[in-house]
Design a protein around this motif. Structure first.
Motif, PDB file in Angstrom:
ATOM      1  N   LEU A 128      65.758  -0.846 -22.686  1.00 25.75           N
ATOM      2  CA  LEU A 128      64.736  -1.824 -22.326  1.00 25.75           C
ATOM      3  C   LEU A 128      64.279  -1.595 -20.885  1.00 25.75           C
ATOM      4  O   LEU A 128      63.073  -1.662 -20.588  1.00 25.75           O
ATOM      5  N   ALA A 129      65.238  -1.307 -19.989  1.00 27.84           N
ATOM      6  CA  ALA A 129      64.889  -1.047 -18.592  1.00 27.84           C
ATOM      7  C   ALA A 129      64.025   0.204 -18.473  1.00 27.84           C
ATOM      8  O   ALA A 129      63.037   0.233 -17.727  1.00 27.84           O
ATOM      9  N   ALA A 130      64.376   1.253 -19.221  1.00 22.92           N
ATOM     10  CA  ALA A 130      63.604   2.496 -19.185  1.00 22.92           C
ATOM     11  C   ALA A 130      62.199   2.284 -19.737  1.00 22.92           C
ATOM     12  O   ALA A 130      61.211   2.801 -19.196  1.00 22.92           O
ATOM     13  N   ALA A 131      62.086   1.509 -20.818  1.00 25.20           N
ATOM     14  CA  ALA A 131      60.773   1.224 -21.402  1.00 25.20           C
ATOM     15  C   ALA A 131      59.904   0.453 -20.417  1.00 25.20           C
ATOM     16  O   ALA A 131      58.692   0.686 -20.315  1.00 25.20           O
ATOM     17  N   HIS A 132      60.525  -0.476 -19.693  1.00 24.33           N
ATOM     18  CA  HIS A 132      59.778  -1.231 -18.692  1.00 24.33           C
ATOM     19  C   HIS A 132      59.241  -0.298 -17.615  1.00 24.33           C
ATOM     20  O   HIS A 132      58.076  -0.426 -17.199  1.00 24.33           O
ATOM     21  N   LYS A 133      60.064   0.625 -17.159  1.00 21.76           N
ATOM     22  CA  LYS A 133      59.629   1.545 -16.102  1.00 21.76           C
ATOM     23  C   LYS A 133      58.510   2.464 -16.581  1.00 21.76           C
ATOM     24  O   LYS A 133      57.589   2.792 -15.813  1.00 21.76           O
ATOM     25  N   ARG A 134      58.560   2.872 -17.837  1.00 21.40           N
ATOM     26  CA  ARG A 134      57.465   3.699 -18.375  1.00 21.40           C
ATOM     27  C   ARG A 134      56.173   2.888 -18.464  1.00 21.40           C
ATOM     28  O   ARG A 134      55.093   3.392 -18.127  1.00 21.40           O
ATOM     29  N   GLU A 135      56.292   1.651 -18.925  1.00 23.58           N
ATOM     30  CA  GLU A 135      55.101   0.796 -19.019  1.00 23.58           C
ATOM     31  C   GLU A 135      54.556   0.481 -17.629  1.00 23.58           C
ATOM     32  O   GLU A 135      53.337   0.396 -17.440  1.00 23.58           O
ATOM     33  N   PHE A 136      55.436   0.321 -16.668  1.00 25.09           N
ATOM     34  CA  PHE A 136      55.030   0.056 -15.287  1.00 25.09           C
ATOM     35  C   PHE A 136      54.150   1.193 -14.776  1.00 25.09           C
ATOM     36  O   PHE A 136      53.061   0.958 -14.234  1.00 25.09           O
ATOM     37  N   ALA A 137      54.603   2.427 -14.971  1.00 28.82           N
ATOM     38  CA  ALA A 137      53.824   3.587 -14.528  1.00 28.82           C
ATOM     39  C   ALA A 137      52.524   3.713 -15.315  1.00 28.82           C
ATOM     40  O   ALA A 137      51.480   4.090 -14.760  1.00 28.82           O
ATOM     41  N   HIS A 138      52.574   3.372 -16.602  1.00 28.14           N
ATOM     42  CA  HIS A 138      51.363   3.438 -17.428  1.00 28.14           C
ATOM     43  C   HIS A 138      50.310   2.455 -16.928  1.00 28.14           C
ATOM     44  O   HIS A 138      49.120   2.797 -16.840  1.00 28.14           O
ATOM     45  N   ARG A 139      50.737   1.241 -16.586  1.00 28.99           N
ATOM     46  CA  ARG A 139      49.790   0.243 -16.074  1.00 28.99           C
ATOM     47  C   ARG A 139      49.160   0.725 -14.768  1.00 28.99           C
ATOM     48  O   ARG A 139      47.951   0.555 -14.542  1.00 28.99           O
ATOM     49  N   LEU A 140      49.986   1.320 -13.906  1.00 30.59           N
ATOM     50  CA  LEU A 140      49.465   1.837 -12.647  1.00 30.59           C
ATOM     51  C   LEU A 140      48.474   2.970 -12.892  1.00 30.59           C
ATOM     52  O   LEU A 140      47.456   3.078 -12.204  1.00 30.59           O
ATOM     53  N   THR A 141      48.767   3.812 -13.868  1.00 27.31           N
ATOM     54  CA  THR A 141      47.861   4.915 -14.207  1.00 27.31           C
ATOM     55  C   THR A 141      46.508   4.383 -14.666  1.00 27.31           C
ATOM     56  O   THR A 141      45.450   4.906 -14.279  1.00 27.31           O
ATOM     57  N   GLU A 142      46.526   3.341 -15.501  1.00 25.51           N
ATOM     58  CA  GLU A 142      45.266   2.765 -15.977  1.00 25.51           C
ATOM     59  C   GLU A 142      44.471   2.150 -14.830  1.00 25.51           C
ATOM     60  O   GLU A 142      43.241   2.299 -14.767  1.00 25.51           O
ATOM     61  N   LEU A 143      45.153   1.481 -13.921  1.00 22.37           N
ATOM     62  CA  LEU A 143      44.463   0.923 -12.762  1.00 22.37           C
ATOM     63  C   LEU A 143      43.906   2.031 -11.873  1.00 22.37           C
ATOM     64  O   LEU A 143      42.798   1.912 -11.329  1.00 22.37           O
ATOM     65  N   ALA A 144      44.677   3.110 -11.725  1.00 20.87           N
ATOM     66  CA  ALA A 144      44.209   4.239 -10.916  1.00 20.87           C
ATOM     67  C   ALA A 144      42.961   4.859 -11.533  1.00 20.87           C
ATOM     68  O   ALA A 144      42.027   5.252 -10.821  1.00 20.87           O
ATOM     69  N   ARG A 145      42.939   4.935 -12.854  1.00 20.38           N
ATOM     70  CA  ARG A 145      41.755   5.467 -13.542  1.00 20.38           C
ATOM     71  C   ARG A 145      40.546   4.562 -13.303  1.00 20.38           C
ATOM     72  O   ARG A 145      39.434   5.034 -13.037  1.00 20.38           O
ATOM     73  N   GLN A 146      40.760   3.253 -13.388  1.00 22.39           N
ATOM     74  CA  GLN A 146      39.664   2.314 -13.185  1.00 22.39           C
ATOM     75  C   GLN A 146      39.192   2.296 -11.728  1.00 22.39           C
ATOM     76  O   GLN A 146      38.024   2.003 -11.455  1.00 22.39           O
ATOM     77  N   ALA A 147      40.103   2.617 -10.817  1.00 19.51           N
ATOM     78  CA  ALA A 147      39.721   2.675  -9.401  1.00 19.51           C
ATOM     79  C   ALA A 147      38.938   3.940  -9.077  1.00 19.51           C
ATOM     80  O   ALA A 147      38.280   4.017  -8.044  1.00 19.51           O
ATOM     81  N   GLY A 148      39.019   4.951  -9.972  1.00 15.29           N
ATOM     82  CA  GLY A 148      38.296   6.196  -9.752  1.00 15.29           C
ATOM     83  C   GLY A 148      39.120   7.288  -9.109  1.00 15.29           C
ATOM     84  O   GLY A 148      38.569   8.163  -8.423  1.00 15.29           O
ATOM     85  N   ALA A 149      40.451   7.262  -9.314  1.00 13.55           N
ATOM     86  CA  ALA A 149      41.318   8.289  -8.726  1.00 13.55           C
ATOM     87  C   ALA A 149      41.049   9.649  -9.344  1.00 13.55           C
ATOM     88  O   ALA A 149      40.711   9.751 -10.525  1.00 13.55           O
ATOM     89  N   ALA A 150      41.214  10.705  -8.543  1.00 13.07           N
ATOM     90  CA  ALA A 150      40.973  12.064  -9.022  1.00 13.07           C
ATOM     91  C   ALA A 150      41.945  12.432 -10.133  1.00 13.07           C
ATOM     92  O   ALA A 150      41.566  13.057 -11.121  1.00 13.07           O
ATOM     93  N   SER A 151      43.219  12.056  -9.974  1.00 11.53           N
ATOM     94  CA  SER A 151      44.237  12.329 -10.989  1.00 11.53           C
ATOM     95  C   SER A 151      45.022  11.042 -11.233  1.00 11.53           C
ATOM     96  O   SER A 151      46.052  10.798 -10.585  1.00 11.53           O
ATOM     97  N   PRO A 152      44.553  10.195 -12.134  1.00 17.00           N
ATOM     98  CA  PRO A 152      45.165   8.868 -12.325  1.00 17.00           C
ATOM     99  C   PRO A 152      46.644   8.908 -12.658  1.00 17.00           C
ATOM    100  O   PRO A 152      47.421   8.102 -12.134  1.00 17.00           O
ATOM    101  N   GLN A 153      47.050   9.831 -13.528  1.00 20.26           N
ATOM    102  CA  GLN A 153      48.466   9.864 -13.921  1.00 20.26           C
ATOM    103  C   GLN A 153      49.347  10.244 -12.739  1.00 20.26           C
ATOM    104  O   GLN A 153      50.420   9.672 -12.551  1.00 20.26           O
TER     105      GLN A 153
END
Length: 213
Positions: A128-153
């Motif tokens: 559960l802790a590992a899944a949370h950390k993966r989802e945490f990074a995924h949410r940040l990646t989506e926000l980075a994409r919406q912000a217009g980052a060159a490499s969101p992931q």
């Protein structure tokens, strides 16, 4: 000085909520492994038998505790079509200091703590802790994409690692102030990623028929 009398065990309405509240306070304050079921039952004002009626094992209670924190500990989701500046602010908000939830030493991230205290990668709490950390990074990646980052992931993973590093360092130093330093680093990472994207976007616009006209 006499110690206060512990609450009498009671099973009535709201017992599950009291048990989960007691578990959250104790696990956050002193850790999962240091907290026994006897202490949990006393803090919740229930008998151990009642505790096991609602949670068949301590492991199940740990999972419920982590599940109750899941939503509040994830980065906020942006609107379907946010302005890039709004997404940028949501990325930075991840590093805003969180109000302490319990007295005592700074405990950092409960999901990191659970991963350390329950090291077996196959254990439900660790998964559960590992899944949370993966989802945490995924949410940040989506926000980075919406912000217009060159490499969101890449930016999402960098910010996730920065967040976890600040939380771990805060535990070692018994200080929640590490998040302020992490926020300043995050600002540099985000703005660098956005700057790198800007020339690419301009070049792509110049190649369109409308731009050529």
């Amino acid at each position: 000085m006499t110690e206060p009398t512990p609450p009498r065990p009671r099973r009535g309405r709201g017992a599950r909520e009291r048990i989960l509240k007691a578990a959250t306070e104790l696990f956050m304050a002193q850790g999962i492994t240091a907290t026994g079921t006897d202490q949990l039952a006393r803090a919740a004002g229930v008998s151990k038998r009642t505790l096991y009626v609602y949670f068949s094992s301590k492991d199940e209670l740990v999972q419920a505790y982590l599940g109750s924190l899941e939503h509040d500990r994830l980065p906020a989701s942006a609107s379907p079509s946010p302005a890039p500046s709004d997404a940028r602010e949501l990325l930075l908000a991840v590093f805003d200091p969180k109000p302490p939830r319990a007295a005592g030493p700074y405990r950092g991230c409960p999901f990191l703590n659970a991963g350390v205290e329950v090291p077996d990668p196959e254990h439900p709490a660790h998964r559960l802790a590992a899944a949370h950390k993966r989802e945490f990074a995924h949410r940040l990646t989506e926000l980075a994409r919406q912000a217009g980052a060159a490499s969101p992931q890449t930016l999402g993973e960098q910010l996730a690692l920065l967040y976890d590093g600040a939380a771990a360092r805060g535990v070692a130093l018994d200080s929640g102030q590490t998040s302020a330093c992490a926020r300043s680093i995050a600002e540099v990472l985000i703005d660098t990623a956005l700057t790198r994207r800007a020339p690419d976007a301009a070049a792509a616009g110049a190649d369109t028929p409308q731009a050529a006209a």
